[in-house]
Design an enzyme around this catalytic site. Structure first.
Site, PDB file in Angstrom:
ATOM      1  N   CYS A 118    -118.776  11.740   5.790  1.00  0.00           N
ATOM      2  CA  CYS A 118    -118.151  10.527   6.306  1.00  0.00           C
ATOM      3  C   CYS A 118    -117.135  10.944   7.358  1.00  0.00           C
ATOM      4  O   CYS A 118    -116.483  11.980   7.237  1.00  0.00           O
ATOM      5  CB  CYS A 118    -117.428   9.693   5.262  1.00  0.00           C
ATOM      6  SG  CYS A 118    -118.467   9.101   3.944  1.00  0.00           S
ATOM      7  N   ARG A 156    -121.072  13.602  10.804  1.00  0.00           N
ATOM      8  CA  ARG A 156    -120.609  13.688   9.423  1.00  0.00           C
ATOM      9  C   ARG A 156    -121.318  12.691   8.503  1.00  0.00           C
ATOM     10  O   ARG A 156    -121.157  12.734   7.291  1.00  0.00           O
ATOM     11  CB  ARG A 156    -119.103  13.422   9.361  1.00  0.00           C
ATOM     12  CG  ARG A 156    -118.278  14.378  10.191  1.00  0.00           C
ATOM     13  CD  ARG A 156    -116.823  14.049  10.089  1.00  0.00           C
ATOM     14  NE  ARG A 156    -116.322  14.267   8.755  1.00  0.00           N
ATOM     15  CZ  ARG A 156    -115.907  15.418   8.278  1.00  0.00           C
ATOM     16  NH1 ARG A 156    -115.914  16.481   9.042  1.00  0.00           N
ATOM     17  NH2 ARG A 156    -115.470  15.530   7.042  1.00  0.00           N
ATOM     18  N   TRP A 213    -121.620   8.554   4.989  1.00  0.00           N
ATOM     19  CA  TRP A 213    -122.727   9.260   4.352  1.00  0.00           C
ATOM     20  C   TRP A 213    -122.599   8.924   2.870  1.00  0.00           C
ATOM     21  O   TRP A 213    -121.667   9.359   2.203  1.00  0.00           O
ATOM     22  CB  TRP A 213    -122.604  10.775   4.575  1.00  0.00           C
ATOM     23  CG  TRP A 213    -123.797  11.548   4.093  1.00  0.00           C
ATOM     24  CD1 TRP A 213    -124.916  11.876   4.806  1.00  0.00           C
ATOM     25  CD2 TRP A 213    -123.981  12.135   2.797  1.00  0.00           C
ATOM     26  NE1 TRP A 213    -125.788  12.598   4.022  1.00  0.00           N
ATOM     27  CE2 TRP A 213    -125.240  12.769   2.793  1.00  0.00           C
ATOM     28  CE3 TRP A 213    -123.211  12.163   1.633  1.00  0.00           C
ATOM     29  CZ2 TRP A 213    -125.736  13.438   1.680  1.00  0.00           C
ATOM     30  CZ3 TRP A 213    -123.705  12.830   0.515  1.00  0.00           C
ATOM     31  CH2 TRP A 213    -124.963  13.462   0.545  1.00  0.00           C
ATOM     32  N   ASN A 215    -113.033   9.238   2.994  1.00  0.00           N
ATOM     33  CA  ASN A 215    -114.034  10.308   3.012  1.00  0.00           C
ATOM     34  C   ASN A 215    -113.780  11.154   1.774  1.00  0.00           C
ATOM     35  O   ASN A 215    -112.675  11.660   1.604  1.00  0.00           O
ATOM     36  CB  ASN A 215    -113.841  11.124   4.298  1.00  0.00           C
ATOM     37  CG  ASN A 215    -114.553  12.475   4.271  1.00  0.00           C
ATOM     38  OD1 ASN A 215    -114.111  13.418   4.898  1.00  0.00           O
ATOM     39  ND2 ASN A 215    -115.639  12.574   3.554  1.00  0.00           N
ATOM     40  N   GLY A 216    -114.782  11.278   0.912  1.00  0.00           N
ATOM     41  CA  GLY A 216    -114.589  12.083  -0.297  1.00  0.00           C
ATOM     42  C   GLY A 216    -115.172  11.376  -1.496  1.00  0.00           C
ATOM     43  O   GLY A 216    -115.965  10.441  -1.366  1.00  0.00           O
ATOM     44  N   GLU A 275    -134.650  30.541   7.690  1.00  0.00           N
ATOM     45  CA  GLU A 275    -133.922  29.672   8.613  1.00  0.00           C
ATOM     46  C   GLU A 275    -134.909  28.860   9.472  1.00  0.00           C
ATOM     47  O   GLU A 275    -134.688  27.671   9.722  1.00  0.00           O
ATOM     48  CB  GLU A 275    -132.977  30.519   9.477  1.00  0.00           C
ATOM     49  CG  GLU A 275    -132.208  29.778  10.550  1.00  0.00           C
ATOM     50  CD  GLU A 275    -131.310  28.641  10.048  1.00  0.00           C
ATOM     51  OE1 GLU A 275    -131.122  28.502   8.834  1.00  0.00           O
ATOM     52  OE2 GLU A 275    -130.827  27.868  10.894  1.00  0.00           O
ATOM     53  N   LYS A 334    -135.038  24.797   9.516  1.00  0.00           N
ATOM     54  CA  LYS A 334    -134.891  23.987  10.735  1.00  0.00           C
ATOM     55  C   LYS A 334    -136.016  22.953  10.821  1.00  0.00           C
ATOM     56  O   LYS A 334    -135.784  21.811  11.146  1.00  0.00           O
ATOM     57  CB  LYS A 334    -134.954  24.860  12.005  1.00  0.00           C
ATOM     58  CG  LYS A 334    -133.754  25.664  12.392  1.00  0.00           C
ATOM     59  CD  LYS A 334    -132.534  24.903  12.756  1.00  0.00           C
ATOM     60  CE  LYS A 334    -131.750  24.512  11.560  1.00  0.00           C
ATOM     61  NZ  LYS A 334    -130.710  25.279  11.023  1.00  0.00           N
ATOM     62  N   GLU A 367    -135.561  20.196   8.139  1.00  0.00           N
ATOM     63  CA  GLU A 367    -134.405  19.338   8.399  1.00  0.00           C
ATOM     64  C   GLU A 367    -134.696  18.253   9.423  1.00  0.00           C
ATOM     65  O   GLU A 367    -134.304  17.114   9.239  1.00  0.00           O
ATOM     66  CB  GLU A 367    -133.230  20.174   8.949  1.00  0.00           C
ATOM     67  CG  GLU A 367    -132.467  20.949   7.917  1.00  0.00           C
ATOM     68  CD  GLU A 367    -131.335  21.751   8.566  1.00  0.00           C
ATOM     69  OE1 GLU A 367    -130.211  21.653   8.107  1.00  0.00           O
ATOM     70  OE2 GLU A 367    -131.603  22.496   9.549  1.00  0.00           O
ATOM     71  N   HIS A 401    -147.965  36.889  -3.865  1.00  0.00           N
ATOM     72  CA  HIS A 401    -147.624  36.475  -5.231  1.00  0.00           C
ATOM     73  C   HIS A 401    -147.523  34.969  -5.346  1.00  0.00           C
ATOM     74  O   HIS A 401    -146.774  34.467  -6.181  1.00  0.00           O
ATOM     75  CB  HIS A 401    -146.316  37.148  -5.662  1.00  0.00           C
ATOM     76  CG  HIS A 401    -146.410  38.643  -5.610  1.00  0.00           C
ATOM     77  ND1 HIS A 401    -147.117  39.370  -6.535  1.00  0.00           N
ATOM     78  CD2 HIS A 401    -145.923  39.530  -4.710  1.00  0.00           C
ATOM     79  CE1 HIS A 401    -147.053  40.656  -6.213  1.00  0.00           C
ATOM     80  NE2 HIS A 401    -146.335  40.782  -5.101  1.00  0.00           N
ATOM     81  N   LYS A 433    -123.589  16.900   8.658  1.00  0.00           N
ATOM     82  CA  LYS A 433    -123.251  18.242   9.131  1.00  0.00           C
ATOM     83  C   LYS A 433    -122.217  18.917   8.253  1.00  0.00           C
ATOM     84  O   LYS A 433    -122.244  20.116   8.028  1.00  0.00           O
ATOM     85  CB  LYS A 433    -122.735  18.166  10.567  1.00  0.00           C
ATOM     86  CG  LYS A 433    -122.506  19.529  11.132  1.00  0.00           C
ATOM     87  CD  LYS A 433    -122.794  19.570  12.582  1.00  0.00           C
ATOM     88  CE  LYS A 433    -122.862  20.998  13.069  1.00  0.00           C
ATOM     89  NZ  LYS A 433    -124.096  21.673  12.642  1.00  0.00           N
TER      90      LYS A 433
END
Ligand code: G6P
Length: 611
Positions: free
Chosen positions: A2, A27, A73, A99-100, A484, A488, A491, A507, A606
């Site tokens: 947020c 955010r 968010w 925010n929180g 990574e 990407k 996401e 395996h 983010k």
């Protein structure tokens, strides 16, 4: 998560808040809202992005020189108009953005319900604003006292900005756990989750600490703790360029940040690495070098992409400095009762410096007596402020939600650290030292060359844009790069992708391979080249489609792979920096071709300031 923005001064608050929210959308972006006060408060909020809020407000004139705004968010309650912030108390006395997470909101809510409070939303925030109002009305205290007292009853994390209808020339901001910055202007104050909405107006800022409350009037600021202890404001001057937080001609922040990497990597080692004479100097670690040299163990912690950088760090520090390294997800580390010795060095890696789990993990490590260091990008954020020492990555603001230049900057710091410690420990001789420094110094030019492959990568992306699964394989330093690359793609394109150590493929994942399965293999000419060639053959034997990242001039893999992307020859130590770039570009193009919002992928944020 947020983003919150607040303003009090003589300018019109609405444009400042809307533009600030746009800068903070990284955010969270599932709903947005504002409250601007002239004589009475005007509140508007809705599901969607800040642009949806603007459309929602339309031509309605929003006048007033004090206001607050929020981009959300969701944690408690789905993204909808009612759950969007600001939240107003039941009797309309207080308007608040948050925010929180208020962890004890359930208990507080039922206590308030017993006292007649009725709730409209499913949020924890509405509980807080009603608690403030209840204390205010019941206790007949000032708005400031009501806010402070309410916050002493709260368990959890908050960054808040509050306006009281009875005192509309005051903005109250407070923080615990979630970041909050106060910008100090001339007869005006700004409040924001980070400095990006503020820098175009003032570079004088105060980073609030946990339990701080700022009571802001147009010409006066009082700073104290929620327990009413007076505080002296520590005004810092920020060195943040407004252009650095604009798109600069690129279609998306992510693309801009990918293309910025030659410069951002250079910025990371600028003034720290010299080739004449060959030397590495990390000022932030100066005092703790003896602890690092004598460390029995280094524990690297992070989340998401930063955790991948930590994995590269493990290879680097063990290879070059011969120090045993463990890599931990911060969220697991903090809850699994880990063994931490006093001679351990714990290094937190974080772009934002605010990730809740990483912060909690370093607090735990500090309490256990370990030396705690940070590798962070955002200057003045919580992790650098809570660690014993550290190194800033200086990659500049990263706005795209999918991390790109922050990853390469983190790896650059880890390379510098590993070379420096290897040297101090006598594990690296002069020639190797010079050679490694040269390798690093040449990385920006080599990445510049890789970026020229953009049209080729676009063509490859067209071929695979409708794939439903991807496998990414790498060995050694390139295994974290495979992880990574897969992250990407997941996401931003919402294609399922897995990163795997190439040898482990046998395996399990090999069972997935058929002629529809694209397999991205990092197959540069390094120590395990022969082995990765065998892995490619294993995939081809099962009709998998190979996209190989190879060293310039490779002819062997060219004959086996369906598509090759060449990268310049370089030592393994810097290999992660080079090989990750085409994977970032591949994800970007595939996501774009699928019509996805690359800068603001669904469900992500983010800066994850909730655990
Ligand atoms: C979120 C972001 C990722 C990031 C991770 C850790 O998930 O979307 O890009 O890697 O948080 O964030 P940090 O700021 O600690 O590096």
């Amino acid at each position: 998560m947020c983003g919150i923005v607040g303003y009090i001064g003589s300018k019109q608050a609405y444009p400042i808040i809307i533009n600030g929210l746009k800068r903070l959308e990284y955010r969270g972006y599932d709903s947005a809202g504002i409250c601007v006060v002239s004589e009475t408060p005007f509140t508007a909020k809705c599901k969607g992005k800040v642009s949806d809020l603007e459309n929602f407000i339309g031509d309605h004139s929003v006048a007033g020189t004090i206001g607050i705004g929020h981009t959300r968010w969701a944690t408690h309650g789905e993204p909808n108009d009612t759950n969007a912030h600001p939240h107003e108390s039941m009797n309309g006395t207080f308007i608040l953005i948050h925010n929180g997470i208020i962890e004890n909101y359930g208990i507080l809510k039922s206590k308030l319900e017993k006292r007649g409070y009725i709730f409209k939303s499913e949020t924890d925030t509405e509980v807080l604003v009603n608690l403030i109002e209840y204390i205010y009305l019941k206790g007949n205290v000032t708005p400031e006292i009501a806010v402070r007292l309410a916050l002493t009853k709260v368990v959890g994390a908050y960054g808040i900005a509050v306006i009281c209808r009875d005192e509309v020339d005051t903005l109250i901001a407070a923080r615990k756990g979630s970041p909050l910055v106060v910008g100090v202007g001339d007869g005006e104050y700004y409040v924001a989750s980070d400095a990006t909405p503020i820098v175009e107006f003032t570079n004088s800022v105060i980073f609030l600490n946990d339990n701080d409350v700022a009571i802001l009037k147009r010409n006066e600021m009082v700073l104290k703790t929620i327990y009413n202890e007076a505080l002296e404001p520590n005004i810092q001057t920020l060195d943040l360029d407004i252009e650095a937080i604009e798109k600069g001609g690129f279609d998306h922040f992510m693309l801009k940040e990918i293309f910025e990497q030659p410069r951002s990597i250079h910025d990371t080692f600028r003034g720290r690495v010299s080739t004449n004479p060959f030397d590495i100097h990390l000022g932030g670690l100066y005092k703790v070098i003896p602890n690092l040299v004598d460390a029995k163990r280094i524990i690297l912690i992070g989340c998401g992409t930063s955790w991948h950088a930590a994995l590269v760090g493990e290879y680097l520090l063990e290879d070059l400095a011969r120090i045993p390294v463990e890599v931990e997800y911060a969220s697991e580390f903090r809850y699994r009762h880990p063994i931490i010795y006093k001679d351990d060095v714990v290094i937190a890696i974080s772009q934002s410096g605010e990730t809740a789990d990483t912060l909690a993990a370093i607090r735990m490590a500090k309490q256990a007596g370990a030396m705690v260091l940070g590798i962070c990008n955002v200057v003045g954020s919580s992790i650098p402020r809570e660690t014993h020492a550290g190194v800033y990555t200086h990659a500049g603001p990263e706005i795209g939600v999918a991390s790109t230049k922050a990853f390469t900057a983190q790896v650059t710091v880890l390379i510098m650290m590993a070379i420096l410690l290897g040297r101090k420990k006598g594990e690296i001789n002069d020639d190797r030292y010079n050679e490694l420094i040269n390798e690093l110094a040449n990385v920006p030019d080599k990445i510049e060359k890789i970026l020229q492959a953009d049209p080729l990568i676009l063509e490859i992306s067209k071929r695979f844009k409708d794939a439903t699964n991807f496998l990414y394989l790498g060995r050694g330093y390139y295994f974290p790069v495979a992880l990574e690359g897969a992250l990407k793609l997941k996401e931003i394109s919402y294609i399922h992708a897995e990163g795997y150590p190439a040898a482990e493929m046998k395996h399990g994942p090999i069972a997935l391979i058929d002629d529809t399965m694209p397999v991205v293999v990092i197959a540069t000419k390094d120590n395990s080249y022969e082995k990765i060639v065998s892995n490619i053959q294993e995939v081809k034997a099962r009709k998998g489609v190979i996209i190989a990242i190879v060293t310039e001039g490779d002819t062997v893999i060219k004959q086996m792979a369906d598509y090759v992307i060449e990268i310049p020859e370089a030592g393994e130590v810097v290999g992660a920096l080079l090989s990750v770039v085409p994977l970032q570009m591949l994800s970007y193009h595939i996501a774009l071709l699928r019509g996805c919002n690359v800068d603001q992928p669904r469900n992500l944020a983010k800066s994850v300031t909730v655990e």
